[in-house]
Design a protein around this motif. Structure first.
Motif, PDB file in Angstrom:
ATOM      1  N   ASN A  67     -44.379  32.717 -11.202  1.00 50.27           N
ATOM      2  CA  ASN A  67     -43.638  32.345 -10.021  1.00 50.27           C
ATOM      3  C   ASN A  67     -43.899  33.615  -9.121  1.00 50.27           C
ATOM      4  N   ALA A  68     -44.902  33.656  -8.136  1.00 48.17           N
ATOM      5  CA  ALA A  68     -44.952  34.795  -7.231  1.00 48.17           C
ATOM      6  C   ALA A  68     -44.537  34.480  -5.755  1.00 48.17           C
ATOM      7  N   ALA A  69     -43.916  33.392  -5.730  1.00 49.45           N
ATOM      8  CA  ALA A  69     -43.426  33.030  -4.393  1.00 49.45           C
ATOM      9  C   ALA A  69     -42.133  33.451  -4.044  1.00 49.45           C
ATOM     10  N   ALA A  70     -41.867  33.831  -2.913  1.00 53.08           N
ATOM     11  CA  ALA A  70     -40.395  34.392  -2.570  1.00 53.08           C
ATOM     12  C   ALA A  70     -40.190  34.325  -1.112  1.00 53.08           C
ATOM     13  N   TYR A  71     -38.883  34.437  -0.679  1.00 54.16           N
ATOM     14  CA  TYR A  71     -38.691  34.559   0.689  1.00 54.16           C
ATOM     15  C   TYR A  71     -38.604  36.165   0.918  1.00 54.16           C
ATOM     16  N   THR A  72     -39.491  36.961   1.611  1.00 53.79           N
ATOM     17  CA  THR A  72     -39.633  38.607   1.364  1.00 53.79           C
ATOM     18  C   THR A  72     -39.518  38.867   2.903  1.00 53.79           C
ATOM     19  N   ALA A  73     -39.124  38.191   3.846  1.00 52.71           N
ATOM     20  CA  ALA A  73     -38.705  38.818   5.317  1.00 52.71           C
ATOM     21  C   ALA A  73     -37.418  39.364   5.129  1.00 52.71           C
ATOM     22  N   VAL A  74     -37.385  40.735   4.611  1.00 56.71           N
ATOM     23  CA  VAL A  74     -36.334  41.471   4.309  1.00 56.71           C
ATOM     24  C   VAL A  74     -35.439  41.584   5.628  1.00 56.71           C
ATOM     25  N   ASP A  75     -35.921  41.956   6.588  1.00 62.36           N
ATOM     26  CA  ASP A  75     -34.895  42.096   7.784  1.00 62.36           C
ATOM     27  C   ASP A  75     -34.258  40.606   8.205  1.00 62.36           C
ATOM     28  N   ARG A  76     -35.271  39.517   8.457  1.00 64.04           N
ATOM     29  CA  ARG A  76     -34.806  38.371   8.933  1.00 64.04           C
ATOM     30  C   ARG A  76     -34.125  37.509   7.806  1.00 64.04           C
ATOM     31  N   ALA A  77     -33.829  38.171   6.495  1.00 61.15           N
ATOM     32  CA  ALA A  77     -32.921  37.373   5.710  1.00 61.15           C
ATOM     33  C   ALA A  77     -31.413  37.683   6.098  1.00 61.15           C
ATOM     34  N   GLU A  78     -31.501  38.657   6.760  1.00 62.24           N
ATOM     35  CA  GLU A  78     -29.939  38.979   7.136  1.00 62.24           C
ATOM     36  C   GLU A  78     -29.389  38.085   7.959  1.00 62.24           C
ATOM     37  N   SER A  79     -30.501  37.303   8.861  1.00 60.76           N
ATOM     38  CA  SER A  79     -29.734  36.154   9.642  1.00 60.76           C
ATOM     39  C   SER A  79     -29.984  34.716   9.224  1.00 60.76           C
ATOM     40  N   GLU A  80     -30.639  34.733   8.076  1.00 58.69           N
ATOM     41  CA  GLU A  80     -31.031  33.456   7.309  1.00 58.69           C
ATOM     42  C   GLU A  80     -30.627  33.428   5.574  1.00 58.69           C
ATOM     43  N   PRO A  81     -29.434  33.920   5.472  1.00 59.60           N
ATOM     44  CA  PRO A  81     -28.808  34.161   4.002  1.00 59.60           C
ATOM     45  C   PRO A  81     -29.138  32.977   3.288  1.00 59.60           C
ATOM     46  N   GLU A  82     -28.989  31.687   3.747  1.00 56.12           N
ATOM     47  CA  GLU A  82     -29.000  30.401   3.253  1.00 56.12           C
ATOM     48  C   GLU A  82     -30.389  30.185   2.570  1.00 56.12           C
ATOM     49  N   LEU A  83     -31.280  30.499   3.575  1.00 60.06           N
ATOM     50  CA  LEU A  83     -32.628  29.987   3.238  1.00 60.06           C
ATOM     51  C   LEU A  83     -33.271  31.093   2.230  1.00 60.06           C
ATOM     52  N   ALA A  84     -32.871  32.609   2.419  1.00 58.83           N
ATOM     53  CA  ALA A  84     -33.396  33.234   1.405  1.00 58.83           C
ATOM     54  C   ALA A  84     -32.612  32.920  -0.147  1.00 58.83           C
ATOM     55  N   HIS A  85     -31.303  32.758  -0.254  1.00 58.02           N
ATOM     56  CA  HIS A  85     -30.775  32.149  -1.221  1.00 58.02           C
ATOM     57  C   HIS A  85     -31.276  30.949  -1.981  1.00 58.02           C
ATOM     58  N   CYS A  86     -31.691  29.988  -1.163  1.00 61.46           N
ATOM     59  CA  CYS A  86     -32.348  28.799  -1.514  1.00 61.46           C
ATOM     60  C   CYS A  86     -33.719  28.966  -2.153  1.00 61.46           C
ATOM     61  N   VAL A  87     -34.597  29.779  -1.511  1.00 61.22           N
ATOM     62  CA  VAL A  87     -36.126  30.130  -2.010  1.00 61.22           C
ATOM     63  C   VAL A  87     -35.818  31.180  -3.251  1.00 61.22           C
ATOM     64  N   ASN A  88     -35.117  32.024  -3.235  1.00 64.87           N
ATOM     65  CA  ASN A  88     -35.095  33.303  -4.167  1.00 64.87           C
ATOM     66  C   ASN A  88     -34.184  33.068  -5.346  1.00 64.87           C
ATOM     67  N   ALA A  89     -33.321  32.098  -5.129  1.00 64.94           N
ATOM     68  CA  ALA A  89     -32.338  31.851  -6.200  1.00 64.94           C
ATOM     69  C   ALA A  89     -32.288  30.578  -6.696  1.00 64.94           C
ATOM     70  N   GLU A  90     -31.751  29.467  -5.909  1.00 68.45           N
ATOM     71  CA  GLU A  90     -31.671  28.049  -6.294  1.00 68.45           C
ATOM     72  C   GLU A  90     -32.960  27.635  -6.864  1.00 68.45           C
ATOM     73  N   ALA A  91     -34.206  27.838  -6.132  1.00 71.89           N
ATOM     74  CA  ALA A  91     -35.519  27.366  -6.518  1.00 71.89           C
ATOM     75  C   ALA A  91     -35.828  27.956  -8.001  1.00 71.89           C
TER      76      ALA A  91
END
Length: 309
Positions: A67-91
């Protein structure tokens, strides 16, 4: 052996396609199923839809998942926490649960951002975590989700990744170096520049050793490992090394002046770790692998860019 590589359009994913293709059948997965300049089988797999992953994985029926896929937009994640958690944790948890049921091992990449970024000694896998950003929290949650899935797994934490392609610090520095006579770069964040090619070749080596082990050994070796190049520097030090080499090979006509600044001089939405130097003793000793100095990887990437001109 059929190996599923997610995030096949990313820096590490592209490098993995090359490093693993000689070891078995590779299926390249991206969110929309397309990968440029690749003749390998491809498939669509969107980590933004964790509930759909099990059916896709059952159809592909891989023998191992990388699994080399991830949400890697470090700064944008601050305003998109749900999407970051979905991709990087739930998935990641969904991948792990399917893999546990199917008896399929998983290799997953994590990050130095899981640490608070303090200290002056290389960080070991057992050192306390404490992310200071949404991105870091989401990646740490992904580690926990995979561990709790009970799938045999390797979690490879890496840092400061760059490549000859894609969006990364090296390419940004080369672009700015061609445009400006003077650059300011943060000099109080410490880490180890690590090329995507090193990560991919090391993964291939580790995976071969891990999968060749008996079931009990493979299970015992499951867990977290740090995977970065040798040595350390700062972003400013890395920038100066890039400029020096680029001038030597003719990628730049002249090197701009690179001046150090502090993190407070360059504020960003997400907090960056000040200390990201990772101890690689565990992976080197467990899998008998050498990790060259970061300058070796930089020389190789500069040579690749020179040859591509």
């Amino acid at each position: 052996m059929k190996m599923l590589i997610t995030g096949a359009r990313g820096q590490v994913g592209r490098a993995l396609l090359h490093s693993l293709a000689i070891h078995g059948e590779v299926v390249a997965a991206t969110r929309d199923g397309s990968v440029d300049n690749v003749t390998l089988p491809t498939t669509a797999l969107d980590l933004g839809r964790p509930a759909a992953l099990a059916d896709i994985l059952t159809r592909i029926d891989p023998d191992v998942i990388i699994n080399a896929a991830a949400y890697t937009a470090v700064d944008r994640a601050e305003s998109e926490p749900e999407l970051a958690h979905c991709v990087n944790a739930e998935a990641v948890g969904a991948l792990g649960r399917w893999a546990a049921d199917a008896g399929v091992p998983v290799v997953h990449y994590s990050t130095d951002y899981v640490f608070p970024g303090q200290g002056d000694c290389p960080l070991r896998e057992s050192d306390p975590t404490g992310p200071r950003s949404v991105y870091g929290h989401s990646k740490l949650a992904g580690e926990a989700a995979l561990r709790e899935s009970d799938a045999d797994h390797l979690i490879l934490r890496t840092a400061w990744v760059y490549d000859a392609q894609g969006k990364n610090f090296l390419r940004t520095m080369l672009r700015l170096g061609a445009e400006r006579d003077r650059l300011t770069v943060v000099d109080d964040q410490h880490g180890t520049p690590t090329s995507a090619n090193l990560i991919a070749t090391a993964t291939a080596h580790v995976l071969q050793h891990w999968l060749a082990a008996d079931t009990a050994t493979r299970h015992a070796q499951s867990g977290v490992y740090h995977l970065v190049a040798g040595g350390r520097t700062t972003w400013c030090g890395f920038a100066r090394a890039i400029m020096d080499r680029a001038v030597q090979v003719g990628l730049l006509a002249r090197a701009p002046q690179v001046e150090p600044i502090t993190t407070t001089d360059f504020p960003t939405p997400a907090r960056r770790p000040a200390w990201s130097v990772l101890d690689t003793t565990r992976i080197r000793e467990t899998f008998d692998i050498e990790l060259p100095a970061w300058e070796v990887g930089l020389d190789a990437v500069i040579a690749e860019l020179t040859g591509a001109r």
